[in-house]
Design a protein around this motif. Structure first.
Motif, short mmCIF file in Angstrom:
data_model
loop_
_atom_site.label_atom_id
_atom_site.label_comp_id
_atom_site.label_asym_id
_atom_site.label_seq_id
_atom_site.Cartn_x
_atom_site.Cartn_y
_atom_site.Cartn_z
N GLY A 92 0.64 -0.92 0.04
CA GLY A 92 0.04 0.02 0.41
C GLY A 92 0.92 1.08 -0.36
N ARG A 93 0.10 2.60 0.48
CA ARG A 93 0.78 3.64 -0.10
C ARG A 93 1.89 3.61 1.74
NH1 ARG A 93 -3.40 7.17 -2.60
NH2 ARG A 93 -3.08 6.61 -5.03
N LYS A 94 1.34 2.89 2.68
CA LYS A 94 1.89 3.14 4.20
C LYS A 94 3.11 2.49 4.81
CE LYS A 94 -2.00 5.19 5.22
NZ LYS A 94 -3.71 5.74 6.24
N VAL A 95 2.87 1.60 4.76
CA VAL A 95 3.56 0.40 5.57
C VAL A 95 5.08 -0.28 4.56
CG1 VAL A 95 3.96 -1.59 6.40
CG2 VAL A 95 2.14 -0.47 5.81
N THR A 96 6.38 0.01 4.48
CA THR A 96 7.62 -0.59 3.88
C THR A 96 8.33 -1.02 4.79
OG1 THR A 96 7.27 1.36 2.61
CG2 THR A 96 9.60 -0.09 2.80
N TYR A 97 8.93 -2.96 4.56
CA TYR A 97 9.14 -3.10 5.60
C TYR A 97 10.35 -3.27 4.55
CZ TYR A 97 4.93 -5.79 6.63
OH TYR A 97 3.49 -5.60 7.55
N GLN A 98 11.68 -2.69 5.50
CA GLN A 98 12.64 -2.94 4.85
C GLN A 98 13.16 -4.52 5.08
OE1 GLN A 98 14.37 -0.30 3.67
NE2 GLN A 98 13.33 0.12 4.76
N VAL A 99 14.00 -5.33 3.81
CA VAL A 99 14.19 -6.55 3.82
C VAL A 99 15.37 -7.45 3.52
CG1 VAL A 99 11.70 -7.64 3.32
CG2 VAL A 99 12.97 -7.08 1.51
N LYS A 100 15.27 -8.13 3.73
CA LYS A 100 17.14 -8.79 3.32
C LYS A 100 16.57 -10.03 2.81
CE LYS A 100 19.38 -10.72 7.62
NZ LYS A 100 20.29 -10.64 7.97
N PHE A 108 12.27 -13.17 2.41
CA PHE A 108 12.87 -12.34 3.04
C PHE A 108 12.97 -12.57 3.88
CE2 PHE A 108 10.97 -11.29 -1.29
CZ PHE A 108 12.44 -11.32 -1.76
N GLU A 109 13.58 -12.29 5.18
CA GLU A 109 13.40 -11.69 6.45
C GLU A 109 13.25 -10.13 6.66
OE1 GLU A 109 16.54 -12.09 10.23
OE2 GLU A 109 17.39 -12.91 8.48
N VAL A 110 12.40 -9.61 7.57
CA VAL A 110 11.83 -7.84 7.53
C VAL A 110 13.26 -7.29 8.81
CG1 VAL A 110 10.53 -6.67 8.70
CG2 VAL A 110 9.70 -8.78 6.94
N THR A 111 13.66 -6.66 8.13
CA THR A 111 15.07 -6.32 9.26
C THR A 111 14.70 -4.89 9.43
OG1 THR A 111 15.83 -5.29 7.37
CG2 THR A 111 16.99 -7.22 8.22
N GLY A 112 13.55 -4.25 9.38
CA GLY A 112 12.64 -3.16 9.62
C GLY A 112 12.17 -2.70 8.94
N LEU A 113 11.09 -1.35 10.06
CA LEU A 113 9.48 -0.64 9.77
C LEU A 113 9.46 0.38 9.36
CD1 LEU A 113 6.53 -1.83 9.04
CD2 LEU A 113 6.07 -1.93 11.16
N ASN A 114 8.70 1.02 8.61
CA ASN A 114 8.71 2.70 8.37
C ASN A 114 7.95 2.86 9.46
OD1 ASN A 114 6.82 1.74 7.18
ND2 ASN A 114 6.44 3.76 5.62
N ARG A 115 7.25 2.09 10.59
CA ARG A 115 6.11 2.98 11.28
C ARG A 115 6.22 1.75 12.42
NH1 ARG A 115 0.39 2.09 8.55
NH2 ARG A 115 -0.31 2.66 10.58
N SER A 116 5.75 1.99 13.75
CA SER A 116 5.94 1.71 14.73
C SER A 116 4.95 -0.07 14.86
CB SER A 116 5.50 2.37 16.30
OG SER A 116 4.11 2.87 16.04
N GLN A 117 3.56 0.78 14.48
CA GLN A 117 2.50 -0.87 13.96
C GLN A 117 2.77 -1.65 13.25
OE1 GLN A 117 -0.98 0.33 15.33
NE2 GLN A 117 -1.71 -1.63 16.35
N ASP A 118 2.79 -2.51 13.33
CA ASP A 118 2.47 -3.96 11.76
C ASP A 118 1.54 -3.93 11.15
OD1 ASP A 118 2.59 -5.02 9.70
OD2 ASP A 118 4.85 -6.62 10.92
N PRO A 119 0.46 -3.65 10.44
CA PRO A 119 -0.79 -3.59 10.18
C PRO A 119 -1.58 -5.32 9.34
CG PRO A 119 -0.29 -2.62 8.57
CD PRO A 119 1.06 -2.10 9.30
N GLU A 120 -0.22 -6.09 8.58
CA GLU A 120 -0.25 -6.96 9.12
C GLU A 120 0.25 -7.96 9.91
OE1 GLU A 120 -1.80 -7.53 6.19
OE2 GLU A 120 -2.21 -5.91 5.84
#
Length: 143
Positions: free
Chosen positions: A54-62, A73-85
């Motif tokens: 979407g427009r609000k959630v970006t996962y940093q991955v490797k 992909f392993e999630v290494t970061g998230l651009n927000r404090s709460q993960d909607p998924e």
């Protein structure tokens, strides 16, 4: 084995390895939400080091290896404090698995994938994820 058989086998192996690499590269880019009325989450954009939903959630991955015929992909970061998924005790997605979906019929429809949102602490496999309570959701996307 005669020389024609050996050449045919070598050609098949080389073609198969290039097809696999091409398929992985084909995951990159923008994908449309394939269930917009049932469970809308927006488009999906896969880059080498991030996956945006979407427009609000970006996962940093490797990259964390293969997931059947797809990519884990392993999630290494998230651009927000709460993960909607997210789900589970942490409420966050720890792994995203992307698998290609077969066409509806030969030559019908474009490329399609499904994405597994997984909150477990250890990498899932296609066999283990099916009945795992750490599986938050599975969502389809298409080109």
């Amino acid at each position: 084995m005669n020389s024609r058989t050996i050449i045919a086998l070598i050609t098949a192996v080389l073609a198969g390895s290039s097809i696999g690499a091409l398929a992985e590269e084909n995951l990159l880019g923008r994908w449309r939400d394939n269930a917009p009325s049932a469970d809308p989450i927006g488009s999906l954009t896969i880059a080498k080091d991030s996956i945006a939903v979407g427009r609000k959630v970006t996962y940093q991955v490797k990259r964390a290896g293969a997931f059947g015929d797809g990519q884990l992909f392993e999630v290494t970061g998230l651009n927000r404090s709460q993960d909607p998924e997210g789900c589970g005790p942490s409420g966050k997605v720890h792994f995203l698995a992307v698998q290609p979906l077969p066409p509806i019929a030969p030559g019908v429809g474009g490329a399609a994938i499904r994405v597994f949102f997984y909150s477990g602490d250890h990498p899932p496999t296609p066999e283990s994820v099916k009945d795992d309570t750490a599986l938050c959701s599975i969502h389809p996307f298409s080109r």
